[in-house]
Design an enzyme around this catalytic site. Structure first.
Site, PDB file in Angstrom:
ATOM      1  N   THR A  54       0.751  -1.277   0.603  1.00  0.00           N
ATOM      2  CA  THR A  54      -0.371  -0.126   0.034  1.00  0.00           C
ATOM      3  C   THR A  54       1.111   0.977  -0.244  1.00  0.00           C
ATOM      4  OG1 THR A  54      -1.831  -0.972   0.892  1.00  0.00           O
ATOM      5  CG2 THR A  54      -1.419   1.343   1.624  1.00  0.00           C
ATOM      6  N   GLY A 104     -10.296  -3.159   3.271  1.00  0.00           N
ATOM      7  CA  GLY A 104      -9.718  -3.282   4.305  1.00  0.00           C
ATOM      8  C   GLY A 104      -9.763  -2.008   5.271  1.00  0.00           C
TER       9      GLY A 104
HETATM   10  N1  ASP Z   1      -3.683  -2.315   4.922  1.00  0.00           N
HETATM   11  C1  ASP Z   1      -3.945  -2.574   3.426  1.00  0.00           C
HETATM   12  C2  ASP Z   1      -5.432  -4.173   3.395  1.00  0.00           C
HETATM   13  O1  ASP Z   1      -5.299  -3.991   4.807  1.00  0.00           O
HETATM   14  C3  ASP Z   1      -2.927  -3.693   2.637  1.00  0.00           C
HETATM   15  C4  ASP Z   1      -1.520  -3.544   2.847  1.00  0.00           C
HETATM   16  O2  ASP Z   1      -0.803  -2.059   3.534  1.00  0.00           O
HETATM   17  O3  ASP Z   1      -0.624  -3.338   1.674  1.00  0.00           O
HETATM   18  O4  ASP Z   1      -5.863  -4.376   2.632  1.00  0.00           O
END
Ligand code: ASP
Length: 339
Positions: free
Chosen positions: A205, A235
Site C-alpha cells: 500500500t 481493508g
Molecule cells: N492495509 C492494506 C489492506 O489491508 C494492505 C496494505 O497495507 O498493503 O488492505
C-alpha cells in the site's frame, strides 16, 4: 458565597477552555517548517530478492514522490495537496500496490481503496472497492470536496466518478501486472496447501503524511488491498481512523494486515495518545504498531508526523518502503530496518 461560586465557575470554565484549546487549537508550530513522510507499504521483501535495478528504481520512485509532495510544501501549498501529489506518483508506479500494480483479488480482478484527511478542518474523503478509477486518491478527494459524504463504495462510487470530469477511468485489466499475477497464483497455492513455501506477505500500500507552512497536517492512503482477498473485501485504507487519520496535532497512514488496523483503530489511536496523553509521537506509534497490532495477531507498519515535524515510521514486517523530509531539510529513503 455567590461570589465564590461564580469564581469557581470562572476557574472551571477557564480550565475547560484551556483543555479545549489544548486539543483543538494547539500552538502553531514554528512558522515555515514543513515535513513530509511517505510509505510504499510494509511487507517482507527479502534483500536478496532485489537486484540493483530494483533498488535503484524503488529509491528513485520514492524520491520522486517526496519531490512531488515537497514541491507543494516549498511553494507554501497545503498539506492535503502535498499528500495527494506524493500519492499520485506512487499510484502510477507498478512497483507499489496502489493504482497501476494493485494486487489481484480472489476472482482475478482489482478493487481499490483510498482515503485522505485534513487535520485542522477534519475534512475527509474515502472510496472503497473501485475498479475503473485510475487514481483512487483523486476520487477520495472528489468525494470530500464535491459530495456531502465521507466515504463512497463500489458501483455508487463509480457512478459518482462518472460525474467528475477530472477522474480518469481505465479498464480493470489496466491495473494488471505480471508480478502481481504470480503473487496471486502463489497465494492461491498457499491457501490450498500446495505451495512449496508460504506466499510472501507483500502488502505494498502507499501513503503520505505532510505538515505545511501553516502548521496544518494531512494524511492519505491508497491501496489495492491484500492479494487474494475475497471479492468485496474492504481493508483499513479507506476507513478513517483505521488506515488514515489526521487531526490538528498529528497524522498517520498505515499499512499492514487491514483487519487488525480496523479492529484497533490504529491511525486514530496513535494520534489520540499524542493528543490526550501527551505521548511523544514516536512512542505512540511504536506502541500501537509494534505492540497492540502484533499482540492482536496482526502485522504491518505506519508513518506518522506531528505538528513539530517529528516523524515516526515503525514496522514489524521485515521491510517497509519509506521516505522522509524533515523540517531541517534532511531527507532519505529506506526499505529494510537497517537502511
Ligand atoms: N492495509 C492494506 C489492506 O489491508 C494492505 C496494505 O497495507 O498493503 O488492505
Amino acid at each position: 458565597m455567590r461570589r465564590t461560586l461564580s469564581m469557581l465557575f470562572l476557574v472551571s470554565s477557564m480550565g475547560l477552555a484551556m483543555n479545549t484549546r489544548a486539543q483543538d487549537a494547539p500552538e502553531p508550530p514554528q512558522a515555515g517548517r514543513t515535513a513530509l513522510v511517505i510509505h510504499g507499504g510494509a511487507g517482507f521483501v527479502p534483500r536478496e530478492s532485489l537486484g540493483d535495478d530494483d533498488l535503484r528504481d524503488i529509491h528513485a520512485t520514492l524520491d520522486q514522490a517526496l519531490d512531488a509532495g515537497n514541491a507543494v510544501l516549498a511553494d507554501g501549498g497545503a498539506a492535503l495537496d502535498a499528500v495527494q501529489a506524493a500519492i499520485r506518483v506512487l499510484e502510477e508506479s507498478p512497483r507499489f500496490n496502489a493504482g497501476k500494480g494493485a494486487v489481484f483479488n480472489a476472482v482475478g480482478g482489482h478493487e481499490l481503496d483510498a482515503s485522505l484527511m485534513e487535520g485542522h478542518t477534519r475534512r475527509a474523503g474515502a472510496v472503497a472497492g473501485v475498479s475503473t478509477v485510475r487514481s483512487p486518491i483523486l476520487l477520495a478527494r472528489a468525494v470530500m470536496e464535491h459530495s456531502p459524504h465521507v466515504m463512497m463504495a463500489g458501483a455508487g462510487a463509480e457512478a459518482f466518478a462518472d460525474t467528475r470530469p477530472e477522474i480518469e477511468r481505465v479498464e480493470n485489466s489496466w491495473f494488471d501486472t505480471e508480478h502481481r499475477r504470480r503473487a496471486l497464483e502463489k497465494a492461491r497455492q498457499a491457501s490450498t496447501g500446495s505451495a512449496d513455501d508460504d506466499a510472501p506477505a507483500y502488502f505494498g500500500t502507499v501513503g503520505a503524511v505532510a505538515l505545511d507552512r501553516q502548521g496544518h497536517i494531512a494524511a492519505g492512503t491508497s491501496t489495492g488491498g491484500m492479494t487474494n482477498k475475497r471479492f468485496g473485501r474492504v481493508g483499513d485504507a479507506p476507513v478513517i481512523g483505521a488506515g488514515t487519520w489526521a487531526d490538528a496535532g498529528c497524522g498517520v497512514s498505515g499499512t499492514g494486515w487491514g483487519e487488525y488496523y480496523i479492529r484497533n483503530a490504529v491511525a486514530h489511536d496513535i494520534c489520540a495518545r499524542v493528543a490526550y496523553r501527551g505521548d511523544r509521537l514516536v512512542d505512540a506509534a511504536e506502541e500501537v504498531v509494534n505492540r497492540i497490532v502484533t499482540t492482536a495477531g496482526g502485522d504491518g507498519g505506519a508513518i506518522a508526523l506531528d505538528r513539530d515535524g517529528n516523524i515516526a515510521m515503525p514496522f514489524n514486517t521485515g521491510s517497509m518502503f519509506r521516505g522522509w523530509i524533515r523540517p531541517d531539510g534532511s531527507r532519505g529513503t529506506a526499505i529494510h530496518e537497517a537502511d
